[in-house]
Design an enzyme around this catalytic site. Structure first.
Site, PDB file in Angstrom:
ATOM      1  N   ASP A  83     -12.961  -3.676   0.479  1.00 41.30           N
ATOM      2  CA  ASP A  83     -12.305  -5.033  -0.308  1.00 41.30           C
ATOM      3  C   ASP A  83     -13.149  -5.708  -1.172  1.00 41.30           C
ATOM      4  OD1 ASP A  83      -9.677  -5.136   1.151  1.00 41.30           O
ATOM      5  OD2 ASP A  83     -10.574  -6.004   2.957  1.00 41.30           O
ATOM      6  N   SER A 108       0.773  -1.310  -0.023  1.00 49.10           N
ATOM      7  CA  SER A 108       0.220   0.000  -0.050  1.00 49.10           C
ATOM      8  C   SER A 108       0.825   1.366  -0.027  1.00 49.10           C
ATOM      9  CB  SER A 108      -1.117  -0.034   1.184  1.00 49.10           C
ATOM     10  OG  SER A 108      -1.879  -1.093   0.993  1.00 49.10           O
ATOM     11  N   GLY A 159     -13.301 -20.063   1.770  1.00 46.52           N
ATOM     12  CA  GLY A 159     -13.106 -19.241   2.740  1.00 46.52           C
ATOM     13  C   GLY A 159     -13.947 -18.643   3.276  1.00 46.52           C
ATOM     14  N   ALA A 160     -13.974 -18.259   4.540  1.00 41.38           N
ATOM     15  CA  ALA A 160     -15.299 -17.841   5.315  1.00 41.38           C
ATOM     16  C   ALA A 160     -14.753 -16.692   6.372  1.00 41.38           C
ATOM     17  CB  ALA A 160     -15.977 -18.753   5.991  1.00 41.38           C
ATOM     18  N   GLY A 161     -13.490 -16.251   6.320  1.00 42.08           N
ATOM     19  CA  GLY A 161     -12.908 -15.031   6.919  1.00 42.08           C
ATOM     20  C   GLY A 161     -13.532 -13.712   6.750  1.00 42.08           C
ATOM     21  N   THR A 213     -13.435 -24.821   8.030  1.00 43.70           N
ATOM     22  CA  THR A 213     -14.427 -25.157   9.242  1.00 43.70           C
ATOM     23  C   THR A 213     -15.922 -24.641   9.047  1.00 43.70           C
ATOM     24  OG1 THR A 213     -12.514 -24.267  10.260  1.00 43.70           O
ATOM     25  CG2 THR A 213     -14.377 -24.511  11.833  1.00 43.70           C
ATOM     26  N   LYS A 244      -8.981  -5.566  11.432  1.00 43.34           N
ATOM     27  CA  LYS A 244     -10.167  -5.046  10.553  1.00 43.34           C
ATOM     28  C   LYS A 244     -11.420  -5.294  11.427  1.00 43.34           C
ATOM     29  CE  LYS A 244      -8.305  -6.198   5.948  1.00 43.34           C
ATOM     30  NZ  LYS A 244      -8.407  -6.894   4.842  1.00 43.34           N
ATOM     31  N   GLY A 252      -5.051 -11.625  -6.945  1.00 40.68           N
ATOM     32  CA  GLY A 252      -5.468 -10.336  -5.913  1.00 40.68           C
ATOM     33  C   GLY A 252      -4.749  -9.063  -6.200  1.00 40.68           C
ATOM     34  N   ALA A 287     -12.105 -11.422   4.545  1.00 42.29           N
ATOM     35  CA  ALA A 287     -12.012 -11.040   3.106  1.00 42.29           C
ATOM     36  C   ALA A 287     -13.321 -11.642   2.348  1.00 42.29           C
ATOM     37  CB  ALA A 287     -10.916 -11.460   2.328  1.00 42.29           C
ATOM     38  N   TYR A 320      -1.720 -12.810  -4.213  1.00 46.58           N
ATOM     39  CA  TYR A 320      -0.951 -11.947  -5.379  1.00 46.58           C
ATOM     40  C   TYR A 320       0.557 -12.395  -5.199  1.00 46.58           C
ATOM     41  CZ  TYR A 320      -1.352  -8.280  -2.151  1.00 46.58           C
ATOM     42  OH  TYR A 320      -1.143  -7.510  -1.002  1.00 46.58           O
TER      43      TYR A 320
HETATM   44  P1  NAP Z   1      -9.109 -14.839   7.689  1.00 44.51           P
HETATM   45  O1  NAP Z   1     -10.182 -13.908   8.269  1.00 44.51           O
HETATM   46  O2  NAP Z   1      -7.805 -15.242   8.782  1.00 44.51           O
HETATM   47  O3  NAP Z   1      -9.882 -15.960   7.205  1.00 44.51           O
HETATM   48  C1  NAP Z   1      -8.933 -16.988   6.614  1.00 44.51           C
HETATM   49  C2  NAP Z   1      -9.877 -18.134   5.910  1.00 44.51           C
HETATM   50  O4  NAP Z   1      -9.036 -19.022   5.329  1.00 44.51           O
HETATM   51  C3  NAP Z   1     -10.666 -18.915   6.838  1.00 44.51           C
HETATM   52  O5  NAP Z   1     -11.926 -19.249   6.303  1.00 44.51           O
HETATM   53  C4  NAP Z   1      -9.745 -20.126   7.174  1.00 44.51           C
HETATM   54  O6  NAP Z   1     -10.575 -21.360   7.488  1.00 44.51           O
HETATM   55  C5  NAP Z   1      -9.289 -20.319   5.768  1.00 44.51           C
HETATM   56  N1  NAP Z   1      -7.937 -20.847   5.799  1.00 44.51           N
HETATM   57  C6  NAP Z   1      -6.682 -20.629   6.438  1.00 44.51           C
HETATM   58  N2  NAP Z   1      -5.576 -21.585   6.422  1.00 44.51           N
HETATM   59  C7  NAP Z   1      -6.160 -22.449   5.556  1.00 44.51           C
HETATM   60  C8  NAP Z   1      -5.825 -23.685   5.094  1.00 44.51           C
HETATM   61  N3  NAP Z   1      -4.585 -24.140   5.139  1.00 44.51           N
HETATM   62  N4  NAP Z   1      -6.566 -24.566   4.261  1.00 44.51           N
HETATM   63  C9  NAP Z   1      -8.156 -24.106   3.884  1.00 44.51           C
HETATM   64  N5  NAP Z   1      -8.610 -22.992   4.590  1.00 44.51           N
HETATM   65  C10 NAP Z   1      -7.686 -22.215   5.079  1.00 44.51           C
HETATM   66  O7  NAP Z   1      -8.165 -13.931   6.559  1.00 44.51           O
HETATM   67  P2  NAP Z   1      -8.793 -12.879   5.472  1.00 44.51           P
HETATM   68  O8  NAP Z   1      -8.675 -11.457   5.876  1.00 44.51           O
HETATM   69  O9  NAP Z   1     -10.255 -13.485   5.068  1.00 44.51           O
HETATM   70  O10 NAP Z   1      -7.785 -13.045   4.398  1.00 44.51           O
HETATM   71  C11 NAP Z   1      -7.819 -14.149   3.460  1.00 44.51           C
HETATM   72  C12 NAP Z   1      -6.743 -13.944   2.365  1.00 44.51           C
HETATM   73  O11 NAP Z   1      -7.313 -13.043   1.465  1.00 44.51           O
HETATM   74  C13 NAP Z   1      -5.280 -13.591   2.935  1.00 44.51           C
HETATM   75  O12 NAP Z   1      -4.365 -14.308   2.317  1.00 44.51           O
HETATM   76  C14 NAP Z   1      -5.284 -12.357   2.496  1.00 44.51           C
HETATM   77  O13 NAP Z   1      -3.863 -11.822   2.139  1.00 44.51           O
HETATM   78  C15 NAP Z   1      -6.260 -12.205   1.445  1.00 44.51           C
HETATM   79  N6  NAP Z   1      -6.842 -10.737   1.042  1.00 44.51           N
HETATM   80  C16 NAP Z   1      -6.563 -10.115  -0.291  1.00 44.51           C
HETATM   81  C17 NAP Z   1      -6.774  -8.930  -0.414  1.00 44.51           C
HETATM   82  C18 NAP Z   1      -6.344  -8.255  -1.718  1.00 44.51           C
HETATM   83  O14 NAP Z   1      -6.667  -6.998  -1.797  1.00 44.51           O
HETATM   84  N7  NAP Z   1      -5.982  -8.829  -2.700  1.00 44.51           N
HETATM   85  C19 NAP Z   1      -7.631  -8.350   0.431  1.00 44.51           C
HETATM   86  C20 NAP Z   1      -7.989  -9.088   1.531  1.00 44.51           C
HETATM   87  C21 NAP Z   1      -7.372 -10.069   1.763  1.00 44.51           C
HETATM   88  P3  NAP Z   1     -10.952 -21.522   8.833  1.00 44.51           P
HETATM   89  O15 NAP Z   1     -12.517 -20.744   9.189  1.00 44.51           O
HETATM   90  O16 NAP Z   1     -11.326 -23.042   8.839  1.00 44.51           O
HETATM   91  O17 NAP Z   1     -10.026 -21.188   9.876  1.00 44.51           O
END
Ligand code: NAP
Length: 301
Positions: free
Chosen positions: A110, A24, A135-137, A161, A74, A253, A139, A232
């Site tokens: 985002d 950024s 995914g369900a975090g 999960t 966040k 990304g 992002a 990315y």
């Molecule tokens: P987060 O809130 O920590 O959520 C992570 C998610 O990934 C959860 O659903 C988690 O599942 C799952 N996960 C983690 N490790 C895993 C594995 N080894 N196998 C399967 N599932 C797995 O993270 P976030 O903020 O959502 O970000 C997610 C990704 O998006 C990050 O890598 C981040 O860098 C990227 N991102 C990119 C941008 C962009 O501008 N390009 C913007 C935002 C985020 P559980 O629920 O089972 O823990």
């Protein structure tokens, strides 16, 4: 090129831990320079929530136009804002804060960044489409909200999960009149859901590590689909490689990163700064990624 600093320079920055790898600062400062804005964007590493409260308090009285927030703050930032936009409240997370006369207004750019970048890069429009989000975090949540607002027909959350995906789905369903939100565990049984999707999104960190596999195998993907990885890096991610080998259109990304930053800048600038220069921001980010990869190769040799 470093930003020009004057006695009137307004500040912006990114709060997170760690923030050393954040693109950024280069992306924003390149844009400020191109637009001749007397702004400077700095990394703001904050180690814990106690410090976060102190830093946010200081920002209220300093000449900040706004700031971005990244992991792990966040969600908590939503509580620290005086007001929040509907999208941030629905997503349960803030990645952009606008400073207005000492008040902090929270946004989440985002999800809109993802959808805008897909429109620009591959002509995707959410209305009437079926989407799988792996995914369900945080992002995934912001992507889901933007897809609901864009009237996607069905979104399936595939997560490691199941309970985390259920919680996200339950939070958003009351706002989703035109979108069905389903939940499933990520595993062997996910093939059917992935094959039926118009758009497949990776919202997990899978692909960041050098030995990571694609979150979904190439056999589940095919021509006619769009695949979006939120990750990315210098080389194509495992998902992008798998998708292209299957004949799908794939993007990583970086476009999302650029778009979420550009939208943040437009929020901070109100009418005065106009449209942020996405091409310049993208070039600055790509140059930084290549320089980083070169330096890692140098260290490894
Ligand atoms: P987060 O809130 O920590 O959520 C992570 C998610 O990934 C959860 O659903 C988690 O599942 C799952 N996960 C983690 N490790 C895993 C594995 N080894 N196998 C399967 N599932 C797995 O993270 P976030 O903020 O959502 O970000 C997610 C990704 O998006 C990050 O890598 C981040 O860098 C990227 N991102 C990119 C941008 C962009 O501008 N390009 C913007 C935002 C985020 P559980 O629920 O089972 O823990």
């Amino acid at each position: 090129m470093s930003a020009r600093i004057t006695g009137r320079t307004r500040l912006a920055g990114i709060i997170g831990w760690p923030v050393e790898q954040s693109l950024s600062p280069v992306m924003h400062n390149a844009a400020y320079q191109a637009m001749d804005l007397d702004w400077a964007y700095v990394p703001l590493p904050v180690a814990d929530e106690t410090d976060l409260i102190r830093v946010v308090g200081a920002i209220r009285v300093l000449p900040f136009v706004g700031f971005n927030v990244t992991m792990p703050y966040k969600q908590v930032m939503l509580e620290l804002c005086d007001e929040a936009a509907m999208l941030a409240t629905m997503a349960g997370a803030v990645n952009t804060v606008h400073c207005v006369d000492g008040r902090l207004i929270g946004y989440n750019t985002d999800g809109r960044g993802l959808v805008d970048s897909l429109a620009a890069e591959v002509g995707y429009e959410p209305q009437g489409t079926t989407v799988v989000i792996v995914g369900a975090g945080g992002a995934a949540g912001s992507a889901l909200v933007s897809l609901v607002l864009g009237k996607a027909e069905r979104v399936v959350l595939l997560n490691r999960t199941r309970e985390n995906a259920e919680m996200l789905a339950e939070r958003i369903r009351p706002h989703a009149r035109e979108t069905v939100i389903d939940v499933a565990m990520l595993g062997e049984d996910s093939a059917g859901e992935v094959r039926e999707a118009d758009l497949v999104i990776n919202a997990t960190p899978l692909g960041m590590g050098p030995t990571d596999q694609s979150p979904v195998p190439a056999e589940w993907l095919g021509a006619g689909q769009i695949v979006a990885d939120m990750i990315y890096r210098a080389q194509p991610t495992p998902l992008v490689t798998a998708a292209r080998s299957a004949g799908a259109k794939a993007v990583d990304g970086l476009g999302m990163l650029v778009a979420q930053g550009a939208i943040a800048m437009e929020i901070w600038g109100d009418e005065e700064c106009g449209r942020a220069p996405r091409d310049i921001m993208r070039q600055a980010a790509e140059d930084a990624i290549s320089a980083r990869a070169d330096s890692e190769r140098g260290e490894g040799s």
